[in-house]
Design a protein around this motif. Sequence first.
Motif, PDB file in Angstrom:
ATOM      1  N   ARG A 104      -6.395  -1.479   2.809  1.00 53.92           N
ATOM      2  CA  ARG A 104      -5.922  -2.404   3.230  1.00 53.92           C
ATOM      3  C   ARG A 104      -4.899  -3.248   1.724  1.00 53.92           C
ATOM      4  O   ARG A 104      -4.025  -2.950   1.116  1.00 53.92           O
ATOM      5  CB  ARG A 104      -6.125  -3.218   3.995  1.00 53.92           C
ATOM      6  CG  ARG A 104      -5.185  -4.730   3.918  1.00 53.92           C
ATOM      7  CD  ARG A 104      -5.393  -5.724   5.003  1.00 53.92           C
ATOM      8  NE  ARG A 104      -5.949  -5.679   5.966  1.00 53.92           N
ATOM      9  CZ  ARG A 104      -7.348  -5.315   6.386  1.00 53.92           C
ATOM     10  NH1 ARG A 104      -8.623  -5.692   5.630  1.00 53.92           N
ATOM     11  NH2 ARG A 104      -7.646  -4.767   7.941  1.00 53.92           N
ATOM     12  N   ARG A 122      -0.926  -9.002   2.675  1.00 50.62           N
ATOM     13  CA  ARG A 122      -1.513  -8.410   3.237  1.00 50.62           C
ATOM     14  C   ARG A 122      -0.649  -8.015   4.942  1.00 50.62           C
ATOM     15  O   ARG A 122      -0.708  -6.546   5.220  1.00 50.62           O
ATOM     16  CB  ARG A 122      -2.398  -9.504   4.019  1.00 50.62           C
ATOM     17  CG  ARG A 122      -3.648  -9.202   4.534  1.00 50.62           C
ATOM     18  CD  ARG A 122      -4.456 -10.567   5.333  1.00 50.62           C
ATOM     19  NE  ARG A 122      -5.448  -9.589   6.024  1.00 50.62           N
ATOM     20  CZ  ARG A 122      -6.451  -9.658   5.936  1.00 50.62           C
ATOM     21  NH1 ARG A 122      -7.237  -9.410   4.818  1.00 50.62           N
ATOM     22  NH2 ARG A 122      -7.628  -8.791   6.397  1.00 50.62           N
ATOM     23  N   GLU A 126      -0.024  -4.301   7.009  1.00 51.02           N
ATOM     24  CA  GLU A 126      -1.186  -3.327   7.949  1.00 51.02           C
ATOM     25  C   GLU A 126       0.471  -3.446   8.366  1.00 51.02           C
ATOM     26  O   GLU A 126       0.244  -2.287   8.992  1.00 51.02           O
ATOM     27  CB  GLU A 126      -1.156  -5.395   8.881  1.00 51.02           C
ATOM     28  CG  GLU A 126      -2.117  -5.660   8.088  1.00 51.02           C
ATOM     29  CD  GLU A 126      -3.720  -4.684   8.623  1.00 51.02           C
ATOM     30  OE1 GLU A 126      -3.606  -4.101   8.824  1.00 51.02           O
ATOM     31  OE2 GLU A 126      -4.543  -5.182   7.853  1.00 51.02           O
ATOM     32  N   LEU A 129       0.830   0.676   7.451  1.00 46.88           N
ATOM     33  CA  LEU A 129      -0.577   1.109   8.181  1.00 46.88           C
ATOM     34  C   LEU A 129      -0.406   1.374   9.763  1.00 46.88           C
ATOM     35  O   LEU A 129      -0.523   3.128   9.637  1.00 46.88           O
ATOM     36  CB  LEU A 129      -1.542   0.338   8.189  1.00 46.88           C
ATOM     37  CG  LEU A 129      -2.932   0.315   6.326  1.00 46.88           C
ATOM     38  CD1 LEU A 129      -3.634  -1.080   6.287  1.00 46.88           C
ATOM     39  CD2 LEU A 129      -2.854   1.540   5.977  1.00 46.88           C
ATOM     40  N   THR A 135      -3.549   1.615  11.232  1.00 47.70           N
ATOM     41  CA  THR A 135      -3.991  -0.106  11.526  1.00 47.70           C
ATOM     42  C   THR A 135      -5.693   0.650  11.939  1.00 47.70           C
ATOM     43  O   THR A 135      -6.023  -1.331  11.173  1.00 47.70           O
ATOM     44  CB  THR A 135      -3.963  -0.028  13.271  1.00 47.70           C
ATOM     45  OG1 THR A 135      -2.455   0.018  12.632  1.00 47.70           O
ATOM     46  CG2 THR A 135      -3.653  -1.366  13.582  1.00 47.70           C
ATOM     47  N   GLY A 138      -7.782  -0.116   7.981  1.00 52.90           N
ATOM     48  CA  GLY A 138      -7.311  -0.745   6.780  1.00 52.90           C
ATOM     49  C   GLY A 138      -8.654  -1.358   5.930  1.00 52.90           C
ATOM     50  O   GLY A 138      -8.518  -1.777   4.499  1.00 52.90           O
ATOM     51  N   VAL A 153      -2.539   6.329   3.394  1.00 49.42           N
ATOM     52  CA  VAL A 153      -2.632   5.237   2.395  1.00 49.42           C
ATOM     53  C   VAL A 153      -2.516   5.232   1.461  1.00 49.42           C
ATOM     54  O   VAL A 153      -0.848   4.570   0.478  1.00 49.42           O
ATOM     55  CB  VAL A 153      -4.442   4.770   2.085  1.00 49.42           C
ATOM     56  CG1 VAL A 153      -4.401   3.718   1.591  1.00 49.42           C
ATOM     57  CG2 VAL A 153      -4.956   4.752   3.382  1.00 49.42           C
TER      58      VAL A 153
END
Length: 235
Positions: A104, A122, A126, A129, A135, A138, A153
Amino acid sequence: DVMLRLEGISKSYNPGTPAEISVLRGATLEVARGEAVALVAPSGAGKSTLLHIAGLLDTADAGMVEIGGVATGDLGDRSRTRMRRNDVGFIYQFHHLLPEFTARENIMLPQLANGVARGAARERAEELLASVGLTERGGHRPAEMSGGEQQRVAFCRAMANAPRVLLADEPTGNLDPDTSDRVFGALMGLVRSTGLSAVIATHNLELAARMDRVVRLEHGRLVERVERVDAGRAA
Ligand code: ADP
Ligand code: ADP
């Protein structure tokens, strides 16, 4: 509607020394908005050099790089840096994630560098991801993830600032076929849905055939190879 234009790009290393090597010799390419171009060339042909110049990470000895109609050679350092951060996303074969940060955070960092607020960065991380099925990952650091997860990623990080141009150097080179398909699928999904323009260096002719166009880097110049694509689609 040309998004990325490379015109007559030339580049030598170690100019004026016995070790001089002329890598690019007038490379020219136009990539439309919403177009994915496969860049095919043997190792050492100059793909990384070309992608670095196209992404404003390096400068050419001669020629022009235009992004979104802006001639980048006319830009000052600050505008050039801003354009590199805002308009260009990079994916490398060996993802270069920062090992001490979580997935993340790796996706948030380019946004924070661009002045995006923490909460918004952020949230975007999310979303990205989730778009590649990560999910649950992260909060993991790169060392705790598989190569395929890390590569996904890296893809999210490249997309973090919603670039208009994506440059990818063998983005699926070290992935198993299923993961490779997933990363490539996510990438083409963005090209189709958001008008992202992509130049994707690959040795995988099957992936190349799924893009809009294939160009080869030969003797420092870019050459269209339409018949390769047709052959791939007919097979
Ligand atoms: P590719 O990505 O297609 O493998 P590169 O762009 O990395 O090709 O390299 C093209 C050629 O330029 C190679 O012969 C490489 O050894 C040389 N080269 C790349 N970077 C440098 C550098 N910083 N200094 C000197 N030679 C370099
Ligand atoms: P090296 O460490 O050998 O210089 P890298 O591939 O790590 O090679 O980086 C090449 C260039 O790309 C460097 O100028 C680096 O700062 C830049 N760079 C690396 N990752 C990114 C990224 N995600 N976004 C923008 N620039 C990057």
